[in-house]
Scaffold this active site. Structure first.
Site, PDB file in Angstrom:
ATOM      1  N   PHE A 161      26.276 -10.429  -9.399  1.00  0.00           N
ATOM      2  CA  PHE A 161      27.583  -9.773  -9.562  1.00  0.00           C
ATOM      3  C   PHE A 161      27.828  -8.704  -8.501  1.00  0.00           C
ATOM      4  CE2 PHE A 161      28.173 -11.962 -13.510  1.00  0.00           C
ATOM      5  CZ  PHE A 161      29.561 -12.109 -13.545  1.00  0.00           C
ATOM      6  N   GLU A 181      32.419   7.265  -7.765  1.00  0.00           N
ATOM      7  CA  GLU A 181      32.712   5.860  -8.095  1.00  0.00           C
ATOM      8  C   GLU A 181      33.511   5.773  -9.406  1.00  0.00           C
ATOM      9  OE1 GLU A 181      29.376   3.212  -7.953  1.00  0.00           O
ATOM     10  OE2 GLU A 181      30.398   1.634  -9.063  1.00  0.00           O
ATOM     11  N   GLY A 186      29.340   1.053 -14.490  1.00  0.00           N
ATOM     12  CA  GLY A 186      28.764   1.559 -15.751  1.00  0.00           C
ATOM     13  C   GLY A 186      29.692   1.172 -16.886  1.00  0.00           C
ATOM     14  N   THR A 187      29.159   0.456 -17.883  1.00  0.00           N
ATOM     15  CA  THR A 187      30.055  -0.020 -18.950  1.00  0.00           C
ATOM     16  C   THR A 187      30.588   1.166 -19.757  1.00  0.00           C
ATOM     17  OG1 THR A 187      28.366  -0.223 -20.668  1.00  0.00           O
ATOM     18  CG2 THR A 187      28.648  -2.121 -19.192  1.00  0.00           C
ATOM     19  N   ASN A 188      31.657   0.911 -20.487  1.00  0.00           N
ATOM     20  CA  ASN A 188      32.244   2.005 -21.270  1.00  0.00           C
ATOM     21  C   ASN A 188      31.306   2.494 -22.373  1.00  0.00           C
ATOM     22  OD1 ASN A 188      34.352   1.853 -19.572  1.00  0.00           O
ATOM     23  ND2 ASN A 188      35.910   1.310 -21.095  1.00  0.00           N
ATOM     24  N   GLU A 201      20.898  -6.798 -11.354  1.00  0.00           N
ATOM     25  CA  GLU A 201      20.061  -8.007 -11.275  1.00  0.00           C
ATOM     26  C   GLU A 201      20.249  -8.812 -12.548  1.00  0.00           C
ATOM     27  OE1 GLU A 201      16.053  -6.742 -10.628  1.00  0.00           O
ATOM     28  OE2 GLU A 201      16.545  -5.814  -8.700  1.00  0.00           O
TER      29      GLU A 201
END
Ligand SMILES: Cc1cc2nc3c(=O)[nH]c(=O)nc-3n(C[C@H](O)[C@H](O)[C@H](O)COP(=O)(O)OP(=O)(O)OC[C@H]3O[C@@H](n4cnc5c(N)ncnc54)[C@H](O)[C@@H]3O)c2cc1C
Length: 378
Positions: free
Chosen positions: A156, A243, A363-365, A127
């Site tokens: 996104f 994922e 999930g960002t690095n 969101e």
């Protein structure tokens, strides 16, 4: 020795899909990139040929294949050097929620369409005010009298324009514990109160439709909840292993594509071309070594994932390292191409743009490193 053992049936599937991609995907990619959309007919052709949702049980029209079919499907589509036909998201990230957590009626209603490509799926967690921290979700789902009323917006979301069915994460506003407040709901396109935004103009992934989704007093039957009320956060966490493993695999496949293309380019430029300097040779060797290391790690994780083991921590390591590695490889390959690497004629320019998203999504690095650090006791 290869870690993964493919059977003749796997190999036949790969060859059929490669032929399909050569004739029905690659020739049309430039057009899809320009239109920012992959036509529905292509999804349906993929489905009719058995290339979507390969793990879905036979009773719903699937081939009940093992995870190696998902690996092959991802690899072959990735080699077409575009990201619009986000089949792995549909087949191996979103549809598995219905397979694992759906009621018998939900499976009967949706899975066959997912396999045929008549239903394209999306998953809506993010969101405007909640990305890495899912506990900050603001979308609400209020259940009463056999109905659920969803309000909020998502951003996104991949496949947002083309999707027919969205798995939506929303919170019960009366539950104080944010982790117990989240439930997952199946929302069909066309439901009153559900609106799609227009596709974003992004740095890369041009043929993929990423957009906002809006829910305004959107009413769905309570039967459209996936599993128990309040179980959404746990379900999301459980599905992240697959994922992230697939995103890591995709990163390695893209890096390998860029390396192979660059090597072919260097070898076939003709005699007038600049000599490949020693430094460039070393860069290529270093890139090839990193790809080999990444692939070996991924293959090990694929085997463990197929055995049902919990490899969430190692998968987080793989996701961050392989996606960073792919971006390093892109830089190296473009540097070696010289001025040609600044033109749209150079195919790896598109790959360079597309893989920039890999350290961000799934999930960002930084979040991957947080997960690993926590397990290390920090
Ligand atoms: C092309 C694309 C497709 C996407 N598809 C989907 C989709 O289909 N469905 C969906 O739900 N979402 C999707 N997303 C959204 C994606 O999951 C989010 O972008 C991601 O979770 C990060 O959230 P954010 O962008 O809000 O960044 P933020 O969470 O705001 O983070 C911003 C920066 O701060 C860092 N950061 C945040 N928290 C911490 C922390 N605790 N420690 C250290 N660093 C931190 C992040 O790593 C990042 O660098 C997609 C994104 C992209 C780019």
């Amino acid at each position: 020795m290869d870690l993964l053992s493919y059977t003749p049936a796997h190999e036949a599937f790969r060859m059929r899909l490669r032929e399909f991609c050569n004739t029905r995907v690659t020739p049309f990619v430039d057009e899809w990139e320009k239109n920012h959309l992959v036509p529905r007919s292509v999804w349906q052709e993929m489905g009719r040929n058995g290339f979507l949702c390969t793990s879905v049980p036979r009773e719903y029209g699937g081939m009940e294949g093992d995870f190696l079919y998902s690996v092959i499907a991802l690899e072959e589509v990735a080699r077409t050097n575009h990201y619009g036909l986000d089949a792995f998201l549909h087949s191996d990230i979103v549809t598995p929620y219905i397979q694992s957590y759906g009621s018998s009626d939900q499976k009967k209603k949706y899975l066959t369409g997912c396999v045929t490509g008549d239903i394209v799926t999306a998953i809506a967690m993010t969101e405007p005010g909640a990305g890495s921290d899912l506990s900050a979700l603001a979308s609400t789902a209020v259940e009463a009298d056999g109905e659920v009323v969803i309000n909020g917006s998502k951003t996104f979301i991949s496949n947002a324009v083309s999707c027919d069915l969205v798995v939506v994460a929303a919170k019960d506003p009366d539950e104080g514990n944010p982790y117990k407040a989240i439930s997952l709901y199946l929302v069909e396109d066309g439901t009153p109160g559900f609106k799609k935004g227009t596709a974003f103009k992004k740095l890369g992934l041009h043929s993929q439709d990423t957009a906002d989704l809006y829910f305004t007093n959107c009413r769905i039957p309570v039967e459209n909840r996936l599993g128990e009320k309040g179980s959404g956060f746990v379900k999301l966490m459980k599905k992240l292993q697959q994922e992230r493993l697939l995103v890591a695999l995709l990163a390695v496949v893209k890096a390998d594509f860029m390396l192979q293309w660059t090597m072919d380019y260097l070898k076939n430029r003709g005699s007038g071309a600049p000599v490949i300097e020693q430094a460039a040779k070393f860069s290529l060797v270093e890139t090839a070594t990193e790809i080999k290391l990444g692939r070996t790690f991924i293959d090990k994780l694929i085997m463990e994932h197929m055995r049902g083991e919990d490899v969430a921590i190692q998968t987080s390591m793989a996701k961050y390292w392989c996606s960073d590695m792919a971006n390093r490889s892109a830089n190296t390959c473009l540097d070696i191409c010289g001025d040609f690497g600044m033109t749209e004629k150079c195919p790896i320019v598109r790959t360079f743009r597309d893989i920039r998203a890999f350290p961000i999504f799934a999930g960002t690095n930084e979040i991957m490193k947080n997960i690993v650090a926590k397990q290390m006791g920090f």
